[in-house]
Design a protein around this motif. Structure first.
Motif, mmCIF file in Angstrom:
data_model
loop_
_atom_site.group_PDB
_atom_site.id
_atom_site.type_symbol
_atom_site.label_atom_id
_atom_site.label_comp_id
_atom_site.label_asym_id
_atom_site.label_seq_id
_atom_site.Cartn_x
_atom_site.Cartn_y
_atom_site.Cartn_z
ATOM 1 N N VAL A 1 -7.443 -4.646 -2.757
ATOM 2 C CA VAL A 1 -6.536 -3.935 -2.730
ATOM 3 C C VAL A 1 -5.485 -4.098 -3.682
ATOM 4 O O VAL A 1 -4.437 -3.257 -4.279
ATOM 5 N N CYS A 2 -4.636 -5.701 -3.571
ATOM 6 C CA CYS A 2 -3.567 -5.894 -4.580
ATOM 7 C C CYS A 2 -3.797 -6.278 -5.472
ATOM 8 O O CYS A 2 -3.320 -5.456 -6.252
ATOM 9 N N GLY B 1 -6.141 -4.461 -7.541
ATOM 10 C CA GLY B 1 -6.031 -3.159 -7.963
ATOM 11 C C GLY B 1 -4.435 -2.290 -8.148
ATOM 12 O O GLY B 1 -4.708 -1.305 -8.931
ATOM 13 N N LEU B 2 -3.494 -2.505 -7.250
ATOM 14 C CA LEU B 2 -2.678 -1.818 -7.477
ATOM 15 C C LEU B 2 -1.795 -2.734 -8.732
ATOM 16 O O LEU B 2 -0.751 -2.118 -8.765
ATOM 17 N N ALA C 1 0.124 2.327 -3.696
ATOM 18 C CA ALA C 1 -0.991 3.307 -3.498
ATOM 19 C C ALA C 1 -0.463 5.223 -3.960
ATOM 20 O O ALA C 1 -1.374 5.674 -4.310
ATOM 21 N N VAL D 1 0.714 -1.451 -0.017
ATOM 22 C CA VAL D 1 0.327 0.134 0.280
ATOM 23 C C VAL D 1 0.834 1.282 -0.133
ATOM 24 O O VAL D 1 0.560 2.428 -0.988
ATOM 25 N N THR E 1 -8.334 8.171 -2.191
ATOM 26 C CA THR E 1 -7.704 6.859 -3.023
ATOM 27 C C THR E 1 -8.056 5.635 -2.066
ATOM 28 O O THR E 1 -7.636 5.424 -0.918
ATOM 29 N N TRP E 2 -8.366 4.576 -2.970
ATOM 30 C CA TRP E 2 -9.441 3.940 -1.414
ATOM 31 C C TRP E 2 -7.780 2.397 -1.596
ATOM 32 O O TRP E 2 -8.915 1.606 -0.967
ATOM 33 N N THR E 3 -7.749 2.655 -2.265
ATOM 34 C CA THR E 3 -6.272 1.497 -1.594
ATOM 35 C C THR E 3 -5.322 0.980 -0.343
ATOM 36 O O THR E 3 -5.279 0.775 -0.166
ATOM 37 N N TYR E 4 -5.705 2.796 -0.589
ATOM 38 C CA TYR E 4 -4.566 2.964 1.129
ATOM 39 C C TYR E 4 -6.120 1.831 2.046
ATOM 40 O O TYR E 4 -4.857 1.944 3.438
ATOM 41 N N GLY F 1 -6.557 -1.425 2.225
ATOM 42 C CA GLY F 1 -5.693 -2.227 2.672
ATOM 43 C C GLY F 1 -5.169 -2.437 3.445
ATOM 44 O O GLY F 1 -4.684 -3.039 4.564
#
Length: 507
Positions: free
Chosen positions: A419-420, A422-423, A156, A152, A305-308, A310
């Motif tokens: 999240v993984c 998405g990243l 991210a 992340v 930022t939605w990936t945070y 995670g």
């Protein structure tokens, strides 16, 4: 009369009940290592892929100016360049020399080395913090927490290339906060007098190193150390609290000393002159208001930022799965009033983030949301760890309620995996761009070296950039820097702007 449930305060549990109770407690635990192992595959696979992509890194930006100095003048020349002319960051010069000594290969291996370092630091901090707080977690869970927070933090960000792949930026803003966090590990694990003395020694060395490595990370460290000292006022009196205060005081003094060494250096003065900044100009009302607006924009970008999420999700998993190993504990405020340290952590993040924005904005007055995003990492490392910590508190609260834990565990696990994935998508796009530049760079490098060997002194250069990096004659030839450094790298008098790519593939 009504029947009492077995094991209530009025009726102690019988020996017949014990096996059933132990079976109920151990059944979910037996599946936990499998869940942790399955989930850890996602972030570890992402990290492994990112390490492989690191082979596509080629020099760019400041690298053009660092590599000739290391080649011609060695480590002492690099230290002199930083301390006397560039920015005063002595420790930064040492780290640049460490990876720059390997030339292009050193830059290609940098991502792997720094990524593994960050993973190891967060893993050790997680395990040590659990132990210090009197908690245990199932096998594999600390590694899962470390791997998720690492991916992340690294991916991210708005610009993964400058955060992770560009060594010149990473040593100042990505690895620097991880090194500061590593200094806490001996403190958390110290149990003997010798261990406490060692932790104090680490605090001195790490404080001086970080103080001369990165102004932003130094500010974050100072704010966090002051916050820890304030929180210690609420903890239970005793030797542990006294030693923690001593450690924080020693670390704070070391960091401030390092900052003074950096600030009073000729290189730092030269840098302030270049940007026409000083203590009075930075802290005037206009600068304070401008930094507040800029930090508000940064917060808007980070919080959306939605990936945070995670980091929050893996923290919730940790809170749901951890158990008490030492009921007596250490008297820390997190055991009795978890809301207090959580709010203190949020306040520390906001204060340190604003102060970092205040001191870096003069260098990026119109590009803080684009070219200056790499400087965010000084405090975003703490932000990611804060999210994981808040998630752990939420998970522990859910576990204490005893309801909905299965649904919360499943939701958090799915979010970690999502999240993984998405990243991984933007990372794959970055890998393609890096591959295109690497092929162009290799062809041009081979051609330039062949021409230099034939006696050429002035040669054309075709710019190629990735990740908003600066290359000679960028912006359609209007940005000349760092053309002089590139010419020095190839032993040329100068290079000229060209638009035709170098001919012939090299691989």
């Amino acid at each position: 009369m009504t029947a009492e449930a077995s094991g209530t305060s009025d009726t102690p549990p019988t020996t017949d009940d014990a096996p059933h109770r132990q079976h109920d407690e151990q059944a979910p635990k037996s599946r936990t290592p499998l869940l942790a192992a399955a989930l850890t595959v996602f972030p570890l696979a992402l990290l492994a892929g990112s390490f492989w992509i690191g082979r596509l890194v080629r020099p760019g930006g400041d690298d053009w100016c660092f590599l000739p100095v290391l080649r011609d003048d060695g480590v002492s020349g690099m230290i002199g360049k930083f301390y006397l002319h560039d920015n005063g960051r002595i420790a930064n010069a040492l780290m640049v020399a460490l990876y720059g000594a390997g030339g292009v290969a050193g830059q290609q291996w940098y991502a792997t080395a720094s990524g593994l370092l960050i993973l190891a630091v967060v893993w050790a901090v997680t395990a040590s913090a659990l132990r210090s707080a009197g908690r245990t977690a199932p096998r594999g869970v600390p590694l899962l927490v470390a791997a998720m927070t690492a991916v992340v933090f690294l991916f991210a960000t708005p610009n993964t290339y400058k955060t992770f792949y560009w060594p010149a930026s990473s040593v100042s803003h990505t690895v620097a906060p991880a090194l500061a966090a590593a200094a806490v590990i001996p403190l958390l694990r110290a149990r003997s007098r010798r261990g406490r003395i060692f932790a104090l020694g680490v605090a001195v060395v790490a404080g001086l190193f970080v103080g001369t490595l990165s102004e932003g990370t130094s500010i974050v460290a100072v704010v966090l150390l002051c916050t820890a000292l304030l929180l210690s006022l609420r903890s239970r009196p005793g030797p542990a609290r006294g030693y923690t205060r001593l450690w924080c005081g020693v670390a704070l003094a070391a960091v401030v000393t390092g900052m003074i060494i950096l600030y009073t250096s000729p290189g730092s003065r030269a840098r302030r002159d270049r940007f026409d900044t000083g203590a009075t100009s930075v802290f005037d009302p206009g600068s304070l208001a401008g930094a507040l607006r800029a930090f508000g924009d940064i917060l808007g970008a980070v919080l959306t930022t939605w990936t945070y999420l995670g980091a929050l999700a893996v923290g919730i998993l940790l809170g749901l799965l951890m158990r008490e190993s030492d009921p007596a504990g250490d008297g820390s405020p997190t055991r009795t009033r978890p809301l207090v340290p959580a709010l203190a952590g949020v306040a520390a993040f906001l204060v340190s983030g604003y102060l970092c924005t205040l001191i870096t904005l003069p260098a990026f007055p119109h590009s803080m949301m684009s070219y200056g995003t790499r400087t965010w990492n000084d405090y975003l490392f703490g932000y990611v760890l804060l999210l994981a910590g808040i998630g752990a508190l939420l998970g522990a609260a859910l576990r204490a309620r005893g309801r909905g834990t299965a649904a919360a565990t499943g939701t958090a696990a799915v979010l970690c995996a999502a999240v993984c994935v998405g990243l991984a998508v933007p990372l794959a796009g970055l890998a393609h761009d890096m591959d295109v530049r690497a092929r162009h760079w290799d062809r041009q490098d081979r051609l330039l070296r062949e021409e230099v060997a034939g006696g050429a002194e002035v040669l054309p250069y075709v710019p190629a950039s990735v990740g908003q990096m600066r290359d000679p004659f960028g912006n359609h030839g209007r940005s000349v820097w760092p053309a002089a450094c590139t010419a020095q790298y190839y032993h040329l008098k100068r290079i000229t702007y060209a638009t035709r790519p170098a001919p012939g593939p090299t691989r």
